[in-house]
Design a protein around this motif. Sequence first.
Motif, PDB file in Angstrom:
ATOM      1  N   ARG A  58       0.835 -47.693 -15.064  1.00 24.20           N
ATOM      2  CA  ARG A  58       2.851 -48.347 -15.546  1.00 24.20           C
ATOM      3  C   ARG A  58       3.530 -47.513 -16.497  1.00 24.20           C
ATOM      4  NH1 ARG A  58       0.318 -54.095 -17.474  1.00 24.20           N
ATOM      5  NH2 ARG A  58       2.598 -54.686 -17.532  1.00 24.20           N
ATOM      6  N   ALA A  60       6.550 -46.133 -17.423  1.00 26.96           N
ATOM      7  CA  ALA A  60       8.054 -45.800 -16.882  1.00 26.96           C
ATOM      8  C   ALA A  60       8.850 -44.309 -17.080  1.00 26.96           C
ATOM      9  CB  ALA A  60       8.800 -47.006 -16.648  1.00 26.96           C
ATOM     10  N   THR A  72       6.509 -39.790 -11.712  1.00 25.20           N
ATOM     11  CA  THR A  72       6.551 -41.024 -10.998  1.00 25.20           C
ATOM     12  C   THR A  72       6.296 -40.004  -9.530  1.00 25.20           C
ATOM     13  OG1 THR A  72       8.894 -41.467 -12.545  1.00 25.20           O
ATOM     14  CG2 THR A  72       8.203 -42.392 -10.079  1.00 25.20           C
TER      15      THR A  72
END
Length: 99
Positions: A58, A60, A72
């Motif tokens: 979660r 970012a 990512t």
Amino acid sequence: MRPGVTRLERVVATAREQAHEETFRQLTPLLTAERKPFLDGLWQLDATTGRTRLSWRRHAAVAPAASQSLATLTKVVFLHDAGVEQWPLASLHPNRAPW
């Protein structure tokens, strides 16, 4: 005539509860024997990151750096390897999707 604040609060609370119940109703069939270990594993602490897999996933990217892009992409590969993109979530409202 407009309803009072307490009446509106009850209506909103009821709608929120119904949305949660509908979300759970739609997600329950996804809890197959093959998926349960993956989902349980999201709560396990990962020694390399010091966080659970869920927390890690979660988090970012916060900067336009190569390391953030790599982090990512690592998360995308993690989800791809788990087959998450094959999960039938089309009927679920996008704001309710778990990913």
